[in-house]
Design an enzyme around this catalytic site. Structure first.
Site, PDB file in Angstrom:
ATOM      1  N   TYR A   1      -0.849   3.814  13.287  1.00 58.19           N
ATOM      2  CA  TYR A   1      -2.194   4.374  13.112  1.00 58.19           C
ATOM      3  C   TYR A   1      -3.167   3.724  14.104  1.00 58.19           C
ATOM      4  CZ  TYR A   1       0.170   6.434   9.190  1.00 58.19           C
ATOM      5  OH  TYR A   1       1.069   7.131   8.439  1.00 58.19           O
TER       6      TYR A   1
ATOM      7  N   PRO B   1       0.826  -1.211   0.000  1.00 58.74           N
ATOM      8  CA  PRO B   1       0.000   0.000   0.000  1.00 58.74           C
ATOM      9  C   PRO B   1       0.862   1.265   0.000  1.00 58.74           C
ATOM     10  CG  PRO B   1      -0.064  -1.120   2.140  1.00 58.74           C
ATOM     11  CD  PRO B   1       0.636  -2.031   1.192  1.00 58.74           C
TER      12      PRO B   1
ATOM     13  N   THR C   1       0.292   5.471  -0.159  1.00 59.47           N
ATOM     14  CA  THR C   1      -0.496   6.699  -0.237  1.00 59.47           C
ATOM     15  C   THR C   1       0.070   7.613  -1.312  1.00 59.47           C
ATOM     16  OG1 THR C   1      -1.229   6.602   2.047  1.00 59.47           O
ATOM     17  CG2 THR C   1      -1.030   8.806   1.091  1.00 59.47           C
TER      18      THR C   1
ATOM     19  N   HIS D   1      -5.300  -1.932   8.162  1.00 55.93           N
ATOM     20  CA  HIS D   1      -3.967  -1.383   8.454  1.00 55.93           C
ATOM     21  C   HIS D   1      -3.741  -1.390   9.974  1.00 55.93           C
ATOM     22  CE1 HIS D   1      -0.329   0.710   8.128  1.00 55.93           C
ATOM     23  NE2 HIS D   1      -0.695   1.782   7.449  1.00 55.93           N
ATOM     24  N   GLY D   2      -3.031  -2.423  10.423  1.00 56.96           N
ATOM     25  CA  GLY D   2      -2.721  -2.520  11.853  1.00 56.96           C
ATOM     26  C   GLY D   2      -1.281  -2.130  12.126  1.00 56.96           C
TER      27      GLY D   2
ATOM     28  N   GLY E   1       6.899  -1.511  -2.166  1.00 57.66           N
ATOM     29  CA  GLY E   1       6.273  -0.193  -2.192  1.00 57.66           C
ATOM     30  C   GLY E   1       6.945   0.706  -3.214  1.00 57.66           C
TER      31      GLY E   1
END
Ligand SMILES: Cc1cc2nc3c(=O)[nH]c(=O)nc-3n(C[C@H](O)[C@H](O)[C@H](O)COP(=O)(O)O)c2cc1C
Length: 369
Positions: free
Chosen positions: A184, A23, A25, A179-180, A319
């Site tokens: 966050y 993932p 952003t 999302h662990g 990523g």
């Protein structure tokens, strides 16, 4: 011997290879957090990944950490994702939505109605810590003290994760990744430095795991555990989040997730600033979780291949390399040179041209044609 090009069953989907996209952003949604057309193009370009995991998508109006982050808590968001998912499927890919709730790592200006950021406890990140929030005006300042969620607030935010999961599957996603990691909200509940609660969501290790487990169990009941994955970063203190006994905590979390039968755990083993290297987080999760383990963080082709061949993980996610190389599996296969990511266009582009540093990285095959 299993190599990166052996197919892999991941919950409901058959991945044709073990090179996943992590993932990332990218802040290309609109200001109402609705995906834009260029996001469909970007993800479709990367459809040869074994599995694509989207950038963090906010499941709740209180989940945002950046402007232009996408969300999935309204009908308009849900409709906005359909062309993205369709484009990936038409290109032959598989895509999971990452559900990311910032919790205390946010500013009132980013939250609907300028609300105060929420967290398990009213503990602000160290004022010396500067997060990313690059798409928030005046982001270069300490995060404010968050509001501790009361019992109803905890229930509401868990409900948002479940609703977003249902919306994701309805929009056509193959599943979600909760999302662990990264410091966050779910990790703020997991970790002893950020969770000082005295109710059933704080204190013992089991209680601190409850927020994540409630999200996972209820999302699994709604869409099937084989459509749910989780990202964990047991040895990463980004966003000023620490645990007193991370090995005990994450062994226990992995065992519980194993019992749920979820599709995968993506384990980030970031090396560098904010990482503690007292133990190997991928090996820890591997020992305690029976499902698919996706290793992440600083891998290249050879180290990924070696890990998968040794059985240390089932797949590896990339990523920054996937940002710069939309055809990464093919480049690895033919040992082609790799483009380097341009960090200056990760979250913003000059003159607001969303394509720059986003959809304009070369695809070798298309360049040759
Ligand atoms: C531009 C950028 C944005 C990122 N955004 C997210 C995100 O939204 N969610 C997440 O879990 N990790 C995020 N990460 C972390 C990546 O998923 C990954 O864990 C990290 O980059 C390490 O893998 P790599 O060495 O292959 O890049 C981001 C990384 C980058 C470079």
């Amino acid at each position: 011997m299993t190599d990166l090009y052996q197919p892999l069953r991941v919950g409901k989907v058959d991945a044709p290879n073990r090179i996943f996209m992590a993932p990332c952003t990218r802040c290309r949604a609109d200001l109402d957090q609705i995906p834009t057309a260029i996001m469909a193009e970007y993800y479709a370009q990367r459809a040869t990944a074994g599995v694509l995991i989207t950038e963090g998508v906010n499941p709740s109006p209180l989940g945002r950490s950046e402007l232009n982050q996408p969300a999935l808590y309204s009908d308009a968001h849900e409709r906005g994702w359909i062309p993205v998912v369709d484009a990936v499927h038409e290109a032959g890919g598989r895509i999971f939505a990452q559900l990311m709730h910032a919790g205390r790592v946010s500013f009132p200006e980013l939250l609907s109605g300028a609300a105060t950021p929420v967290a398990p406890s009213a503990i602000r990140p160290d004022p010396d810590f500067r997060g990313y929030a690059v798409r928030c005006p005046r982001h270069d300042r300490p995060y404010p003290t968050p509001e501790a969620l009361d019992a109803a607030g905890v229930e509401r935010e868990i409900g948002h994760f479940v609703d977003a999961t249902v919306r994701a599957v309805r929009a056509g996603f193959d599943g979600v990744e909760i999302h662990g990691a990264g410091g966050y909200l779910p990790m703020q509940f997991l970790s002893s430095s950020t969770n000082h609660r005295t109710d059933r969501y704080g204190g013992s290790l089991e209680n601190r795991s409850r927020f994540l487990m409630d999200c996972v169990e209820r999302a699994s009941e709604a869409v099937g555990a084989d459509r749910v994955g989780v990202k964990l970063s047991p040895a990463f203190n980004f966003n000023d989040v620490y645990d007193d006994a991370p090995q005990d905590l994450y062994a226990s979390v992995a065992q519980r997730l194993s019992a749920c039968g979820i599709a995968f755990i993506e384990v980030s083993d970031y090396r560098g600033r904010h990482s503690v290297r007292e133990f190997d987080p991928v090996a820890l999760i591997r020992r305690n979780f029976a499902g698919v383990v996706v290793a992440n963080g600083g891998f290249d082709r050879d180290s990924a291949d070696e890990l998968v061949k040794s059985g240390g993980a089932d797949a590896v996610s990339f990523g920054s390399m996937f940002i710069a190389n939309p055809d990464l599996p093919e480049r690895f296969r033919i040992d082609a040179s790799l483009s380097r990511p341009d960090r200056s266009t990760y979250y913003t582009t000059p003159d607001g041209d969303l394509r720059v540093g986003y959809t304009d990285y070369a695809n070798l095959r298309l360049e040759v044609l």
